[in-house]
Design a protein around this motif. Structure first.
Motif, short mmCIF file in Angstrom:
data_model
loop_
_atom_site.label_atom_id
_atom_site.label_comp_id
_atom_site.label_asym_id
_atom_site.label_seq_id
_atom_site.Cartn_x
_atom_site.Cartn_y
_atom_site.Cartn_z
N PHE A 60 0.87 -1.18 0.00
CA PHE A 60 0.00 0.00 0.00
C PHE A 60 0.90 1.22 0.00
N GLU A 75 -13.72 0.98 9.80
CA GLU A 75 -14.07 -0.17 8.97
C GLU A 75 -13.62 -1.45 9.68
N HIS A 77 -12.91 -5.96 8.68
CA HIS A 77 -12.89 -7.01 7.67
C HIS A 77 -13.34 -8.32 8.33
N GLN A 82 -5.72 -8.23 8.89
CA GLN A 82 -4.99 -7.32 7.99
C GLN A 82 -3.81 -6.73 8.73
N PHE A 84 -0.14 -4.28 8.63
CA PHE A 84 0.57 -3.18 7.97
C PHE A 84 1.99 -3.13 8.55
N HIS A 126 -11.11 -0.61 12.63
CA HIS A 126 -9.90 0.20 12.47
C HIS A 126 -10.16 1.28 11.43
N HIS A 127 -9.31 2.31 11.45
CA HIS A 127 -9.40 3.35 10.43
C HIS A 127 -8.47 2.96 9.29
N PRO A 128 -8.83 3.24 8.04
CA PRO A 128 -7.89 3.00 6.93
C PRO A 128 -6.53 3.66 7.19
N LEU A 129 -5.57 3.13 6.45
CA LEU A 129 -4.17 3.50 6.63
C LEU A 129 -3.97 5.01 6.81
N1 LIG Z 1 -9.43 -1.00 1.53
C1 LIG Z 1 -8.25 -1.45 1.86
O1 LIG Z 1 -7.76 -2.40 1.28
N2 LIG Z 1 -7.56 -0.81 2.88
C2 LIG Z 1 -8.15 -0.72 4.18
O2 LIG Z 1 -8.64 -2.02 4.51
C3 LIG Z 1 -7.18 -0.25 5.22
O3 LIG Z 1 -7.29 -0.72 6.37
O4 LIG Z 1 -6.34 0.61 4.86
#
Ligand SMILES: NC(=O)N[C@@H](O)C(=O)O
Ligand code: NI
Length: 166
Positions: A60, A75, A77, A82, A84, A126-129
């Motif tokens: 990413f 958000e 999943h 996930q 990072f 969690h909030h996106p990156l």
């Molecule tokens: N949409 C995506 O792949 N990214 C998010 O899930 C995130 O947590 O950044």
């Protein structure tokens, strides 16, 4: 009026309700390759569910967030974890929430150092990156496969993050 949020240091203990901190933790270290390599073993275990699901590795490339920053949504999943891991040598922000009856509670914000990554457990809000300072790359391990793996909730009142002191 946005709710102001404090930023806390990222520690395994504080982050435990949400997932794992990925860092060279000496308790996990084992020497390999004839003593030439330190292996920090099994820092986290990717978790994907559902027929046809697989763990994938991605990069990413995140644009830096500008401050003051409003967290308006979270958000999760439901079908996979996930993670990072920073590749650009910069810290980043992590915002997570406990689940409150199927909705995210107040975000908890952590400052991840440049040598720390995070693994959000499956279905953790969690909030996106949120990259900091400059465009930053992250190695991301998450799920590919059929089914809807993204649930988003938008807050009635945003939360406010001030510029972190780096
Ligand atoms: N949409 C995506 O792949 N990214 C998010 O899930 C995130 O947590 O950044
Ligand atoms: Ni995500």
């Amino acid at each position: 009026m946005p709710h102001p949020l404090l930023i806390r240091p990222l520690t395994p203990e504080a982050f435990a309700p949400f997932g794992d901190v990925l860092e060279a933790n000496r308790d996990t270290m084992r020497l390999i390759n004839g003593g030439t390599t330190e292996r920090f073993h099994a820092l986290a275990s990717p978790d994907v569910v559902g027929e046809g699901a697989r763990v994938i590795l991605n990069i990413f490339r995140g644009q830096p967030r500008r401050f003051p920053y409003h967290i308006t949504m979270m958000e999760r999943h439901p079908l996979g974890s996930q993670s990072f891991t920073p590749l650009s040598g910069r810290p980043f922000l992590v915002a997570v929430s406990l689940d409150e009856g199927g909705k995210p509670g107040a975000p908890q914000v952590f400052l991840a150092k440049a040598h720390q990554g995070v693994n959000y457990h499956r279905n953790v809000w969690h909030h996106p990156l949120m990259a900091l300072g400059d465009v930053s790359d992250f190695l991301v391990a998450d799920r590919d496969g059929p089914g809807n793996n993204l649930e988003e909730v938008f807050f009635d009142t945003p939360y406010l993050i001030q510029e972190p002191a780096l």
